[in-house]
Motif scaffolding. Structure first.
Motif: not given
Length: 197
Positions: A147-176
Motif C-alpha cells: 500500500d505504501e509503495i502504491a502511494e509513493l509511486t502512483g501505482m495501484n496495489v495490483s500494479q505494485v504486486n505485478n511489478a514485484l512479481y515480474r521483477a522477481k521472475c525477471s531476476l530468476r530468469g537472468k540468474i538461470k
C-alpha cells in the motif's frame, strides 16, 4: 529495551526535544542510503542525498500527517529529492553496501560467497526497468508495504504486486540464464512469493 515507534519520536521532537530526532536518523539513514545506492547513485551522492532527506524531513516534521505512515512520508521526500536531482540511471560501482544485520558466525568462504551473490544480485537488479527496480528497492530495502509503495509511486496495489512479481521472475530468469543454476536470495524470490504483503 523497547525502541519507540516513529510517532513517539516525532511527537517528542515537535514538543521541543530536538535531540530525539537522532532516533529517526538512526532508524532511517541506512534504509535511505540503500535506497539511493540501489537506484543508481554512487556512494558520495547517496550519502549526500541521505543527509539532505533527513534534514528536509526534520524541517518539515510539523507537516507530516499523523494518519500517514511516517516511513512512507520519509521515502516520499527521498524519492522527490532523487527525482529533483534529475539523475538518470547510472552504473553503480558495486562496492559492498553497509547493511545492518544480526551478527552471524559463518566461515570466511561462506561470507565471501554471500558477498559475491549480493553483488551479482545488485548488478542484475540494476538491469531491471526503473519501475520494477523501484518497487523492489522500496519493498526490500525500504521495507514498505505494498500500500505504501502504491502511494509513493502512483501505482495501484495490483500494479505494485505485478511489478514485484515480474521483477522477481525477471531476476530468476537472468540468474538461470547467466549461471545455469538457481541461487537463494536474501529476498523471498522462490515461487514468486514475497515474505510480507
Amino acid at each position: 529495551m523497547e525502541i519507540p515507534d516513529d510517532r513517539i519520536i516525532v511527537d517528542a521532537v515537535l514538543a521541543g526535544d530536538k535531540q530525539a530526532y537522532a532516533g529517526i536518523v538512526d532508524r532511517y539513514k541506512n534504509k535511505l542510503y540503500g535506497l539511493f545506492r540501489k537506484m543508481g547513485l554512487g556512494e558520495a551522492d547517496a550519502q549526500d542525498l541521505t543527509q539532505e532527506t533527513l534534514f528536509k524531513a526534520y524541517r518539515k516534521l510539523d507537516s507530516q500527517r499523523t494518519e500517514q505512515s511516517f516511513s512512507a512520508w520519509m521515502h516520499t521526500i527521498a524519492l522527490n529529492l532523487f527525482r529533483d536531482r534529475g539523475r538518470k540511471k547510472v552504473p553503480v560501482p558495486h562496492e559492498p553496501i553497509l547493511e545492518t544485520a544480526a551478527p552471524n558466525i559463518e566461515m570466511p568462504e561462506e561470507s565471501m560467497i554471500r558477498a559475491e551473490l549480493r553483488e551479482e544480485l545488485d548488478r542484475l537488479l540494476d538491469t531491471l526497468p526503473e519501475h520494477y527496480r523501484l518497487a523492489m528497492v522500496l519493498r526490500y530495502t525500504g521495507q514498505l508495504s505494498h500500500d505504501e509503495i502504491a502511494e509513493l509511486t502512483g501505482m495501484n496495489v495490483s500494479q505494485v504486486n505485478n511489478a514485484l512479481y515480474r521483477a522477481k521472475c525477471s531476476l530468476r530468469g537472468k540468474i538461470k540464464a547467466k549461471e545455469g543454476m538457481r541461487y537463494e536470495f536474501p529476498i523471498a524470490v522462490d515461487n514468486g512469493k514475497s515474505s510480507a504483503r
